[in-house]
Scaffold this active site. Sequence first.
Site, PDB file in Angstrom:
ATOM      1  N   LYS A 270       8.584 -17.173 -10.612  1.00  0.00           N
ATOM      2  CA  LYS A 270       7.819 -16.031 -11.120  1.00  0.00           C
ATOM      3  C   LYS A 270       6.581 -16.536 -11.885  1.00  0.00           C
ATOM      4  O   LYS A 270       6.697 -17.448 -12.710  1.00  0.00           O
ATOM      5  CB  LYS A 270       8.731 -15.223 -12.044  1.00  0.00           C
TER       6      LYS A 270
ATOM      7  N   PRO B  33      -2.526 -11.990  10.429  1.00  0.00           N
ATOM      8  CA  PRO B  33      -2.801 -11.782  11.857  1.00  0.00           C
ATOM      9  C   PRO B  33      -2.929 -10.291  12.151  1.00  0.00           C
ATOM     10  O   PRO B  33      -2.317  -9.469  11.474  1.00  0.00           O
ATOM     11  CB  PRO B  33      -1.554 -12.357  12.537  1.00  0.00           C
ATOM     12  N   ASP B  34      -3.733  -9.955  13.138  1.00  0.00           N
ATOM     13  CA  ASP B  34      -3.849  -8.554  13.557  1.00  0.00           C
ATOM     14  C   ASP B  34      -2.797  -8.317  14.637  1.00  0.00           C
ATOM     15  O   ASP B  34      -2.888  -8.851  15.746  1.00  0.00           O
ATOM     16  CB  ASP B  34      -5.262  -8.270  14.084  1.00  0.00           C
ATOM     17  N   ILE B  35      -1.796  -7.509  14.309  1.00  0.00           N
ATOM     18  CA  ILE B  35      -0.628  -7.355  15.198  1.00  0.00           C
ATOM     19  C   ILE B  35      -1.029  -6.652  16.494  1.00  0.00           C
ATOM     20  O   ILE B  35      -0.746  -7.131  17.594  1.00  0.00           O
ATOM     21  CB  ILE B  35       0.490  -6.580  14.472  1.00  0.00           C
TER      22      ILE B  35
ATOM     23  N   PHE C  68      -4.159   2.849  15.488  1.00  0.00           N
ATOM     24  CA  PHE C  68      -4.567   3.925  14.584  1.00  0.00           C
ATOM     25  C   PHE C  68      -5.783   3.462  13.800  1.00  0.00           C
ATOM     26  O   PHE C  68      -5.920   2.277  13.532  1.00  0.00           O
ATOM     27  CB  PHE C  68      -3.429   4.271  13.604  1.00  0.00           C
TER      28      PHE C  68
ATOM     29  N   ASN D 286       0.851  -1.199   0.000  1.00  0.00           N
ATOM     30  CA  ASN D 286       0.000   0.000   0.000  1.00  0.00           C
ATOM     31  C   ASN D 286       0.885   1.248   0.000  1.00  0.00           C
ATOM     32  O   ASN D 286       2.114   1.149   0.030  1.00  0.00           O
ATOM     33  CB  ASN D 286      -0.949  -0.019   1.208  1.00  0.00           C
TER      34      ASN D 286
HETATM   35  O1  C5P Z   1      -8.654  -2.753  11.627  1.00  0.00           O
HETATM   36  P1  C5P Z   1      -7.732  -1.731  11.070  1.00  0.00           P
HETATM   37  O2  C5P Z   1      -6.745  -2.305  10.076  1.00  0.00           O
HETATM   38  O3  C5P Z   1      -8.399  -0.491  10.551  1.00  0.00           O
HETATM   39  O4  C5P Z   1      -6.902  -1.270  12.350  1.00  0.00           O
HETATM   40  C1  C5P Z   1      -5.890  -0.338  12.258  1.00  0.00           C
HETATM   41  C2  C5P Z   1      -4.966  -0.503  13.419  1.00  0.00           C
HETATM   42  O5  C5P Z   1      -4.641  -1.862  13.612  1.00  0.00           O
HETATM   43  C3  C5P Z   1      -3.649   0.197  13.178  1.00  0.00           C
HETATM   44  O6  C5P Z   1      -3.154   0.568  14.449  1.00  0.00           O
HETATM   45  C4  C5P Z   1      -2.804  -0.896  12.559  1.00  0.00           C
HETATM   46  O7  C5P Z   1      -1.421  -0.668  12.723  1.00  0.00           O
HETATM   47  C5  C5P Z   1      -3.274  -2.101  13.302  1.00  0.00           C
HETATM   48  N1  C5P Z   1      -3.224  -3.351  12.540  1.00  0.00           N
HETATM   49  C6  C5P Z   1      -2.363  -4.345  12.915  1.00  0.00           C
HETATM   50  N2  C5P Z   1      -2.336  -5.531  12.251  1.00  0.00           N
HETATM   51  C7  C5P Z   1      -3.162  -5.749  11.210  1.00  0.00           C
HETATM   52  C8  C5P Z   1      -4.047  -4.741  10.820  1.00  0.00           C
HETATM   53  C9  C5P Z   1      -4.060  -3.555  11.502  1.00  0.00           C
HETATM   54  O8  C5P Z   1      -1.600  -4.149  13.872  1.00  0.00           O
HETATM   55  N3  C5P Z   1      -3.104  -6.898  10.569  1.00  0.00           N
END
Ligand code: C5P
Length: 401
Positions: A289, A305-307, A323, A210
Amino acid sequence: MAHLFNRNILLGVSGGIAAYKSAELVRQLQELGATVRVIMTRGAQEFITPLTLQALSGHPVHTDLLDAEAEQGMGHIELARWADLLLVAPATADLLARLAAGRADDLLTTVALATRAPKLLAPAMNQQMWRDAATAANVAALTGRGMALVGPASGEQACGDVGPGRLEEPAVIARAAADLFEDGLLQGRRVVITAGPTREALDPVRYISNHSSGKMGYALAQAAVDAGARTTIVSGPVHLTAPDRARVIAVESARQMLEECLQLMPECDIFIACAAVADYRPAAVQEQKIKKGPDEITLQLVRNPDIVATVAAGAQRPFTVGFAAETRDVLTYARDKLQRKALDMIVANDVSDQSIGFNSELNEAVVLWRDGEQALGRTGKSNLARQIIQLIAGRVAAQGN
Ligand code: C5P
């Protein structure tokens, strides 16, 4: 507690018998978190070798003003600019006299004139030399110009005399140095910040990513460093220079970013998730490739995964800040995210306005926490970062973390 995290201490050692104690002083300063570089006068080198102080400080010791080779590395002006504090210990009667006269006849006195850093002097000399009117006048002149003094202590002296003139103990000098700095809002706190985009590989040469520039995350890192925090950036690929005193761990994918963050968590007080993490990654990374073929191909993506949520769910979680970049209903979505991801704070901004956000220098935000919120008006990212760090410090203090 006194700290010297993120502080550069330039230690000037002049030639008295107490010079040997500067070895212990280097260690004490480092123990409080300082980075130490040493300048020795010619006299000091008669009492202790530069090699000893080089080994302890981890940097070459500076001795000569007119050494072209040394000046190429870090010259007197660089040293003067580098220092957050010039500490002279021991400061002999002769050195005090030369400082008082404003001389620049060796490296130490030259740097003392060239630096804007505060100066702390730890005198050491025979008790009669200390009591002499000339020394007293020099000390009065130097303190009158704003230099600080630690010691001398009283007691038995190397020469057999008893009285004032002993170098103060290294631990006392190090604490006096720390006391000169106003504590930053996050002094000594350990802050981890994710920044930039992630890259999710499709094959050896392609990826999904992105437009995040990383500017906001790096601005937060600078503000955290300025507030005295020990700061680590876990950074996706960006074209930015990190703040001098921040550590950078470079990653590419979301899963690498998560892994690095989790490793840092046992030593983290505040976690700020500023990265634009890819929500999805290709289900499989092709080993070769991908070749051109049919008119249409389908890419299968799986959730990353959501960090920040993973960190917030940890047993010993740090103060966790997320954020929320939204294009509509900013506050509603942000409050929902605050709760769903169990965050302590969320910074919400409207990215539908192209003049702020992702790649811009400007930003504006609303910062929300469980029982409060604060709008931060449109401003440069570094100014906004400073305000966010102030709010974080306030909430951390309020929670007694
Ligand atoms: O759910 P969303 O992506 O809008 O959430 C944004 C927040 O979650 C930001 O703080 C972003 O750094 C964090 N985030 C994360 N891991 C992900 C997606 C989002 O830590 N896979």
